[in-house]
Design an enzyme around this catalytic site. Structure first.
Site, PDB file in Angstrom:
ATOM      1  CG  ASP A   1      -2.279   0.965   1.054  1.00  0.00           C
ATOM      2  OD1 ASP A   1      -1.990   1.943   0.596  1.00  0.00           O
ATOM      3  OD2 ASP A   1      -3.374   0.489   1.222  1.00  0.00           O
ATOM      4  CG  ASP A   2      -0.142   4.541  -2.593  1.00  0.00           C
ATOM      5  OD1 ASP A   2      -1.009   3.881  -2.222  1.00  0.00           O
ATOM      6  OD2 ASP A   2      -0.155   5.710  -3.442  1.00  0.00           O
TER       7      ASP A   2
ATOM      8  CG  ASN B   1      21.770 -55.256 -28.056  1.00  0.00           C
ATOM      9  OD1 ASN B   1      20.478 -54.984 -28.438  1.00  0.00           O
ATOM     10  ND2 ASN B   1      21.886 -55.539 -26.799  1.00  0.00           N
TER      11      ASN B   1
ATOM     12  CD  GLU C   1      21.783 -59.747 -21.110  1.00  0.00           C
ATOM     13  OE1 GLU C   1      22.727 -60.557 -21.289  1.00  0.00           O
ATOM     14  OE2 GLU C   1      21.890 -58.628 -20.914  1.00  0.00           O
TER      15      GLU C   1
ATOM     16  CG  ASP D   1      16.039 -50.577 -26.347  1.00  0.00           C
ATOM     17  OD1 ASP D   1      16.757 -51.176 -25.688  1.00  0.00           O
ATOM     18  OD2 ASP D   1      16.472 -49.281 -26.629  1.00  0.00           O
TER      19      ASP D   1
ATOM     20  CG  ASP E   1      -4.376   0.193  -2.116  1.00  0.00           C
ATOM     21  OD1 ASP E   1      -5.660  -0.113  -2.198  1.00  0.00           O
ATOM     22  OD2 ASP E   1      -3.804   1.241  -2.273  1.00  0.00           O
TER      23      ASP E   1
END
Length: 457
Positions: free
Chosen positions: A9-10, A338, A373, A347, A53
């Protein structure tokens, strides 16, 4: 309740008055005389709630609130506008800017303190969830703040509990402009309706004819399925005592009759946005927990979970005098898969293998990826004979049907070797059972693979 309240608030006299009121209730008070100073304090995380405010020299309160609510660092801080402005349009403008409440001066001490306490409790709960969810950001889960800031608070599911047709026939169509609305005119059925409806907001009249609306709110807070659903109370203007009691028991917000259409929609949006935010946080915490115990590639439990849970299963088996079987499974020649087809194909095989494991075990069994694995299945209440039958059935399910790779474009043959062991005595360390199963697996691989070998008793 110890919390840091920022008063913005000012007018020095207004600041001193609010500071005295809050300090008397043991709140820590921080002050700012302009909007920019308030924004800096909030961004440094130096407050838990803001009393703001509107009319200020540099940035007005509406803009300060908008900036706070659009910044991921500050949007979760509750903001209460405390101002001399008193028109419905001003209230709606404040709520649309993101304010959690809009109080008109002069504000009663009791109302102010009750509102600050209520929002501070909510902030502390949210802070706890946020701290837990921070881990999600660290491990790559998107922060929920980004979604919340963009959320307009529309498209929610609302249950309106009101037994006066003149009231719900007016309010339901207003809410239906932005949300899906159900009306429950029978308060005795409202709690059951709320528990089954997966609602984002409950709006409860505190002026029900033959039922205590506050009791309904209290029951909603105590029931697991409705505990975290926001409550918006409708009350007469002369019902301050009831409203304050409602805030104490967990009502999130309130509206005074006669209800302004735009304010009703604005307050509903505010509560639904907050509901979704806490939902995001809880989901983030749950995701973090699941990531900590789950193998991301296969979706099975990981080795950390296995090692933490295996001892518990063994202890339960010993206490109950029940058998416990454990098998270690290894994909044969996985390195050559692989090397020949690539790691993406590897995967694919691991994911498909995990899927077949899930189809082959019971709900009480524990399946986990042990590493690479290798997989482990723990089977409570299973002796060596039955475990051998299950292991052989799983081995055949792997060997008899080729594995798709490259999104189904190719198929390859896969086999597994299985080592099986059972808990021999109630005092045997479970690590010894795992070691014997591993030795049996070694023999299965040594003897030609694609077979089940049980450890000697």
């Amino acid at each position: 309740m110890s919390a840091r309240v920022l008063v913005v608030d000012d007018v020095p006299a207004n600041v001193k008055l609010l500071e005295a009121r809050l300090s008397a209730e043991y709140f820590d008070v921080v002050t700012a005389s302009c909007g920019r100073e308030a924004l800096d304090i909030c961004r440094r995380a130096e407050c838990d709630i803001v009393l703001l405010d509107v009319m200020m020299p540099d940035i007005d309160g509406f803009e300060v609130c908008r900036q706070l609510k659009s910044d991921p660092r500050t949007h979760f801080i509750p903001v209460v506008m405390v101002t001399a402005l008193d028109s419905p349009a001003d209230r709606v403008r404040g709520l649309d800017a993101g304010a959690d409440d809009f109080l008109t001066k002069p504000v009663s001490d009791v109302v102010l303190i009750a509102r600050v306490r209520s929002l501070t409790r909510l902030k502390m709960m949210t802070d706890e969830l946020r701290m837990r969810a921070l881990t999600s950001c660290e491990i790559g889960v998107q922060a929920p703040e980004r979604e919340v800031i963009a959320d307009e608070g529309k498209g929610g599911r609302i249950l309106l509990v009101e037994d006066r047709p003149s009231s719900y026939e007016r309010l339901a169509p207003i809410l239906a402009e932005e949300h899906t609305v159900d009306v429950e005119p029978d308060p005795a059925q409202a709690l059951f309706h709320a528990a089954d409806g997966n609602y984002d907001l409950l709006i409860v009249s505190l002026n029900l004819e033959n039922y205590d609306g506050l009791r309904l709110c209290s029951q909603a807070r105590s029931l697991e399925r409705t505990r975290n659903v926001p409550l918006l109370a409708l009350s007469n203007a002369d019902n301050n005592v009831q409203l304050l009691r409602g805030l104490e028991i967990g009502v999130n917000d309130y509206l005074l009759r006669p209800v302004d259409k735009n304010e009703l929609l604005a307050r509903a949006r505010t509560q639904i946005r907050r509901r979704r935010y806490t939902h995001y946080l809880r989901d983030s915490v749950q995701s973090t927990f699941e990531m900590a115990i789950t193998d991301p590639l296969t979706g099975l439990h990981n080795r950390r979970y296995l090692e933490g849970h295996l001892a518990t299963l063994a202890e339960q088996a010993a206490v109950r005098g029940k058998p416990l079987a454990l098998m270690i499974l290894d994909i044969d020649y996985f390195k050559s898969i692989n090397d020949t087809h690539g790691h993406d194909a590897g995967d694919d095989v691991l994911r498909e293998f995990a899927s077949r494991i899930r189809k082959s075990v019971r709900g009480i069994d524990l399946a986990a990826r042990y590493g690479g694995e290798e997989f482990v299945i723990v089977m409570p209440e299973t002796d060596q004979h039955v475990a051998g039958i299950i292991a052989e059935r799983l081995r055949r399910a792997i060997a008899n049907e080729a594995f798709p790779i490259e999104k189904g474009a190719k198929q390859i043959e896969v086999t597994i070797s299985v080592g099986l062991a059972t808990l021999e005595t109630k005092h045997e360390p479970v690590g010894d059972v795992l070691k014997r199963a591993d030795q049996a697996l070694y023999r299965a691989k040594h003897d030609g693979r694609n077979r089940v070998v049980s450890a000697a008793a």
